[in-house]
Each structure stands twice: as C-alpha cells, then as structure tokens.
Design an enzyme around this catalytic site. Structure first.
Site, short mmCIF file in Angstrom:
data_model
loop_
_atom_site.label_atom_id
_atom_site.label_comp_id
_atom_site.label_asym_id
_atom_site.label_seq_id
_atom_site.Cartn_x
_atom_site.Cartn_y
_atom_site.Cartn_z
N ASP A 25 60.45 15.62 27.16
CA ASP A 25 61.66 15.55 26.33
C ASP A 25 62.73 16.49 26.88
O ASP A 25 63.87 16.47 26.44
CB ASP A 25 61.34 15.94 24.88
CG ASP A 25 60.87 14.73 24.08
OD1 ASP A 25 61.01 13.59 24.58
OD2 ASP A 25 60.35 14.92 22.97
N ASP A 83 55.49 5.49 21.82
CA ASP A 83 55.50 6.94 21.58
C ASP A 83 54.28 7.38 20.77
O ASP A 83 53.60 6.57 20.14
CB ASP A 83 56.80 7.32 20.84
CG ASP A 83 57.32 8.68 21.25
OD1 ASP A 83 56.52 9.50 21.72
OD2 ASP A 83 58.53 8.93 21.08
C1 GLA Z 1 59.86 11.63 20.97
C2 GLA Z 1 60.25 11.11 22.34
C3 GLA Z 1 61.74 11.06 22.47
C4 GLA Z 1 62.31 10.17 21.38
C5 GLA Z 1 61.86 10.68 20.02
C6 GLA Z 1 62.25 9.72 18.92
O1 GLA Z 1 60.16 12.97 20.82
O2 GLA Z 1 59.71 11.90 23.33
O3 GLA Z 1 62.13 10.60 23.72
O4 GLA Z 1 61.88 8.86 21.59
O5 GLA Z 1 60.45 10.84 19.96
O6 GLA Z 1 61.84 10.16 17.69
#
Ligand code: GLA
Length: 732
Positions: A552, A482
């Site tokens: 997301d 990430d």
């Molecule tokens: C980001 C990712 C999510 C999740 C969060 C965790 O927003 O896109 O899918 O993994 O971080 O903090």
C-alpha cells in the site's frame, strides 16, 4: 537422467541444472542426507558422514552401522522425526495410537517417475511441454503406527531447482494426529558458517532484506496470522559469509503456501545446521483417519554457486514459466489506472468516468474501480459480504458504468474482498455461523470486519455464486482480490472438537479451491492478489493471480526497498507497482513524476491517481511512460533481473533488466539523498560482452564488456530522489 539410483550403495542422486542432491538408505533403514550443492562427479559420498565411537547424550539408534554408532541426533537425516533420538527440530511428528509423539521412519521402497505429479488441492510448479524433469518418490514407514510417508523430490533438468513435498498416509488400524509435517528438511553437515537471509516487514514496509549470522540454537521465521503475512515471507536463504550478489554458494527455500508457515534453522555445537520449512506446527494438528492421506505444500529449493543474484533469476524463471498460469502468463497485461488513491471511498460513476476518460487520452488501457462500489459501505465500515451494487453511487448500475468505460476503449476491473464479512450485512444476519469463531468468545474485529469460514463448502459456493453474478452483470476483465485482516478466533462451526486445529489449513485449502474454480470458469479474467498491499505476496497466490499488489506504500523511495527485497525470489511480472500522487499519501514525501515512473516500471505497471490533475508537462511524461511500458514489456516481464546497488546499504540504488536475447537492457538508478558534487557510475550486469549497445537517450555506443567493466558515468546533477532510466539496445 535427473534421478539416479545406485543400487549397491542404495544411493539416490538428483541432478538439477548444475546442482546435485545426494542421499542414501543406510543398512539400518534410515534415509540419510549426504550432500546438496554444486555438482560433483562422484556418487558415493558416504564418506562425508562420520561415525562416532563415543557419543554421550546422543542416543544410539537401535541399530548401529558397521559396529560404529549411528545416532539420528548427529547424522544428517533426510526427513527428521520426533521423539526417537533426534533432538533437533523435526520435520515430522505423529501422535499415534497410544498418544505419544514418538515417530520413526525407515525406508520401504522408491519409484522414479518421469515428469512431475500434481499436488492434491495445492498450488505447485508444473512442467510445460518440452520441460524435462524427473520425480523421486521414496516411501518411508513408521512401523509402530502404520503411517507411511512418501517423500517427493522433483529435479528440473535445466534449472538448479528441486521441489519437495510429502504425503502422509495412515495405513495403520487407528486414526492418528499429525502435529508437524514439514515440506522440506535440509541438513548441512559440512560445518560451514552460514548467514541466513530473510524478508521481514509490516504493513507498508513489506519484504525488507535482513542478513544475519545463524546463531547456535533455533532461528524461527514464521507466520501464525492465517496468511503468509506482511511480517515474514515464506522465503529464507542460507549462504556462506563470503557470498555476495555474483559469487558464492546460496541455498534458497520458498514455500508455495499462503497460510501459517515456519522456517526453522537450527545450529548445533558441532556447527551442523538443519533447515526445515513447511506449515507452521503452532496451532496445527490434523486428524488422519485410517486410509486417509495428507499432502504438505511444495517447497522450492534453489541452489546457486554464483551468488544471490543467480538464485533470484532462477526463481524468476521458474515462477514465470512453471508457476504462473493461464491467459495472462504470456499475454501483455493492460496498463491500469486504479481510483483508490485518487478518490478513496468518495466516488460515483461520473467521477470514475472522468478519471477514465483523462487516463484513456493518455493511453491507459483499464480502469479499476476499487473499494466502495457496494451497498452499506460507509468508509472502512460495513458492506462486505452482500456484494450488491450501490446504485446511489453507480446510478446506471455496474453494467452502465462498465459500458461507458468500454466505450472509451478501456477494459474495466473491480475490487472484491470475498473472504470478509461485515456485521451490517444480510449475509451475517442469516449466517452468523459462517464466520471463523470459537463458541461464544468475542469475535474480534479488524478493519471492522470478520472472516468467513472458507473451509466450508457452502461458504465457497455462496462466494462463487456472488462473484459470478457480478461478473455476468458487466464486461469485467479484472478482479483485485483483497484480504484486509489476519485471522483470530480460528475455529469452524463445521468441524468437531478434535479437528478444530485443522481450521487454519482447511481455510487455505478452501481459498485455493475457490480460486481454482474461478480460474477455470473465467480463464481470461486477470486476477490481482492483494492483502492490505503485500500481506499475502507468496508463490501460491501467484499460481492464481499473475500479479500481486506489492504494498500500500507507493512512495518511490520506500518502493525501491520493497521491490528490491521482493526481487530476492519473486519476478517483476508479479510485482504490481503504480505511479501515485506526490507528496505520497503514505509518507508525505515528494518525488518527481519521472522517479515514480522509473521505480514503478520495475513491476506490473499502472497508475493510482487522477491523471486529470496533472499539468501538461506531467501528462507528456505519462505518454512517454506508456510508450516505454509497451516497449519494455518483454524485457521487464520475461528478461533477467540484476540487482546492482542495494538501497538497504547505500544512499542510492540501481538495478537492470536484460532481455532473453540480450539485445536490450533497461537500467534504473535512483538517488536517495544526493551528495554535493557526487559522481555516479553504474555497471550493468548480464549484457553480452561482445555486443555493441546504443544508449537510446544519448546515442552513444559501447561494447557490453565496456559497459559492465567501466560502467556508465552519469553526467547529471541529481536532486534528492532523482533518478534516471537508461535504455540500451544492441546495434550491429
Ligand atoms: C487495501 C488495499 C488497497 C485498497 C484498500 C481498499 O488496503 O491494499 O489498495 O484496495 O484496501 O479498502
């Protein structure tokens, strides 16, 4: 032969699939662009470039040709330069010896190379055994500074693909600064009126399609956030007004780069157009010492004379076969369940084991433990950087939990955000200078975190060692990598003052180096890219991570648009898509389990909810979806994708996949708002007109041509957000 040199006219001709690219070295040494588009039989296209007798306010170049004025400000140039008469956007600008940005390039020599050379330190398309391509290397020089520029063009034999990049080498006597070094420059001289198509967005609304006429002046699509970003994607296409999905000319350009990029399209009053694309020149400068060279990222140009759909399918093929790498390129990826939307930070090993157990009973093959498993992580605060297991949550450690998950017959995956650091960590206390920062300016936080200076070797060594120690701790098959903020105060404590503007690019190069090390050390590790969803969804990341978390936002309706937009140049195999809870956590919109599955099926499929909470009927649907996933895998991951009805223009949308052999097709149709007594027909594309196909649900058999021309009538009442998936299989 993909590349041809016509000696007497000094014309280069590149044939890539059914497209052709032609340029010429003029008598005055300039490299002039002649034509790019659908193949033509003649090589000598010099006549298309007009000359002028009278050109007020277009400086005459130093030499004329055949006593006619040759102005670099009017002629289509192959790699435009700054400050010597071409006032349009330039591909190259070098600040040399005397401090001026004036640059001039003239032809020196060229080479035709069989195959495709690698790009130093940068991800790029590659050739497989049996692939045919040739590369043209043209060396240009700026006599004044002694800088040499090598322009590289690779023409793929069987695809309408030409890749470009350049290498700038300082052969002079003093160091110079590169202010601009774009990867490609395309001049269109034929006065056609073009639209530009690009992908804009924001967090949870990535890659929305926008098509607008090109205006006179400069249209700039770019990012200066340190990543390719949610906001703009390093992809643009120019097309004729009449171009649609299945007909018309379209030129796509996609940059294999994850950092600051810019695409600039300039239209002049004479209706000529220049499109350049490469590293964003804003906040960029690169000191090139004598003898050093600089390589630009690769731009992938795709031409289609048969509409936008064919352009997309060319990108999909190229990226699946010639960009995606490693074990997971050809091996079936496990269906995963990710605990993020099921638990957020509120989990421990027991909770995860329960989620995994419920999922394994329904056929899910991998549990991914998302954010929150490491020490000092309090919600979105803290912890990032030390990467030590929080044993208050995982009581038997990582290996204890992993063993339990493996015992269920499932693989185990884990979330990381390696590029970040939080202030409550040992890492930050010990190495405050390892952060991107500018002197003692405030280090701005975003999501409560700062960014590590990946341009530094020691930082990358630290991260590699931390990740390796976690990987050696347990049987980990997958990492979700990430990246949850953009870069501010971009300076490096390791660089001198006159190199600070190199930090953005050095950061990206550092990231690639680290990812490459991991790729080599753990060849079977499946990497999923992520950046707050799809904030770094670009072809460069695909080189390291065969799948990328698309957004997301897991709302089925919004996903129709996000995935439809992504499909302009990115394959479904790269596009991670999960079924999540209803109502959706991001939009609070409810949708049926089927619709969420039908939409997610158009990507790298998985789940993002606690399946234990489903009713029996929904669990049966999960079993069906798991079965479909296995059955449809090849068709979706390696088949051809056709956009049928756009969610950006209609109340419903549809797409279909057709397998490579054309023996199978999967059609998905989703209604946004159902109208009273609506009647819907779907006309799939890409089928074999002479084959008979059976609708696996209804048992009805039709010829491919019937399906494509008359369509399938959907005899069903759809509610809002209703959907249908039709599976067609060829029969004798
Ligand atoms: C980001 C990712 C999510 C999740 C969060 C965790 O927003 O896109 O899918 O993994 O971080 O903090």
């Amino acid at each position: 032969m993909a590349v041809k040199f016509i000696e007497d006219k000094k014309i280069f001709r590149l044939d890539a699939g059914s497209s052709v690219y032609v340029m010429q070295v003029r008598e005055n040494g300039y490299l002039q662009h002649l034509y790019y588009g659908e193949s033509v039989k003649d090589d000598d296209l010099e006549y298309v470039v007009s000359y002028y007798n009278w050109t007020p306010f277009h400086p005459k170049a130093y030499d004329s040709v055949n006593n006619k004025i040759f102005s670099t400000d009017i002629q289509p140039m192959e790699y435009s330069v700054n400050g010597t008469g071409d006032f349009r956007v330039s591909a190259l600008s070098i600040n040399s010896v005397c401090g001026s940005n004036a640059t001039e390039l003239k032809y020196k020599s060229h080479k035709i190379i069989d195959g495709k050379p690698k790009l130093e330190g940068l991800p790029a398309t590659y050739l497989n055994e049996g692939d045919k391509a040739q590369t043209l290397e043209i060396t240009m020089t700026d006599q004044f500074s002694g800088v040499e520029v090598k322009l590289y063009y690779t023409a793929f034999d069987s695809l309408n693909v030409i890749t470009r990049h350049s290498v700038i080498q300082n052969n002079g006597n003093e160091s110079v600064f590169i202010n601009r070094a774009m990867s490609t420059c395309l001049d269109f001289y034929n006065c056609e009126d073009y639209d530009i198509i690009h992908l804009y967005g924001k967090w949870a609304k990535e890659r929305q399609i926008e098509r607008t006429p090109l205006l006179h002046g400069i249209t700039n699509i770019s990012s200066k956030r340190g990543s390719s970003s949610h906001y703009h994607n390093p992809f643009v296409a120019l097309c004729n007004k009449t171009t649609i999905e299945d007909s018309g000319n379209v030129y796509g350009v996609n940059l294999i780069y994850s950092g600051n990029f810019a695409a600039e399209a300039e239209v002049q009053a004479d209706e000529s157009i220049r499109l350049i694309m490469g590293i964003n020149p804003i906040d960029f400068s690169w000191k090139l010492e004598v003898g050093q060279s600089f390589t630009t990222p690769e731009a992938v140009m795709v031409f289609s004379a048969n509409g936008i759909g064919e352009m997309s399918r060319t990108y999909h093929k190229l990226y699946n076969k010639n960009l995606c790498r490693g074990y997971w390129k050809d091996n079936k990826r496990p269906i995963l369940i990710n605990n993020w939307e099921a638990t957020y930070f509120d989990f421990d090993d027991e909770k995860l084991e329960k989620i995994a157990k419920g999922a394994s009973e329904l056929g899910i093959e991998m549990l991914v433990m998302d954010d929150g498993w490491f020490t000092n992580r309090i919600g979105e605060f803290g912890g990032l950087g030390d990467w030590e297991v929080d044993t208050s949550k995982l009581k038997e450690g990582l290996s204890g939990l992993c063993k339990k998950i493996n015992a269920l017959g499932m693989k185990f995956g884990i979330w990381f955000e390696p590029e970040m650091v939080a202030s409550n960590t040992k890492l930050y206390a010990e190495h405050p200078d390892w952060i991107l920062h500018v002197g003692n300016r405030t280090r701005n936080l975003d999501r409560n975190q700062m960014v590590l200076d990946l341009s530094r070797n020691e930082v990358r060594d630290y991260l590699f060692q931390k990740i390796s120690s976690i990987l050696s701790n347990a049987n980990i098959s997958y990492i979700k990598w990430d990246f949850n903020r953009n870069l501010t105060e971009v300076g490096s404590a390791a660089l001198p003052r006159d190199r600070q503007l190199e930090t953005f690019h050095r950061y990206v190069l550092g990231l690639y180096e680290l990812l490459e090390r991991l790729h080599n050390a753990y060849p079977k590790l499946l990497l999923e890219g992520c950046s707050g969803g799809g904030g770094r969804f670009d072809p460069a990341m695909l080189y390291y991570s065969p799948q990328i978390w698309t957004s997301d936002n897991t709302d089925a309706l919004d996903r129709c648009k996000i995935q439809y937009g992504s499909s302009l140049c990115y394959p479904a195999s790269m596009t991670s898509a999960h079924v999540s809870a209803s109502p959706c956590h991001q939009t609070h919109r409810a949708s049926s389990f089927e619709t969420r599955g039908n939409v997610a099926m158009a990507g790298s499929f998985g789940y993002e909810l606690d399946l234990n909470l489903l009713c029996e009927e929904e669990k049966e649907i999960v079993k069906k979806q798991v079965k479909q996933y296995h059955e449809f895998y090849n068709c979706i991951h390696y088949g051809d994708y056709y956009r049928l009805v756009s969610p950006f223009e209609n109340n419903y949308c549809a797409w279909n996949f057709v397998s490579e052999s054309k023996d199978e097709a999967i059609i998905v149709f989703v209604v946004n708002r159902d109208g009273i007594c609506s009647r819907y027909f779907i006309k799939p594309k890409g089928l074999d007109p002479n084959k008979k196909y059976k609708d696996e649900e209804t048992g009805k058999v039709y010829y491919g041509d019937t399906l494509m021309r008359c369509g399938i009538k959907l005899n069903k009442q759809f509610n809002d957000l209703g959907s249908i998936l039709i599976h067609l299989k060829s029969v004798d």
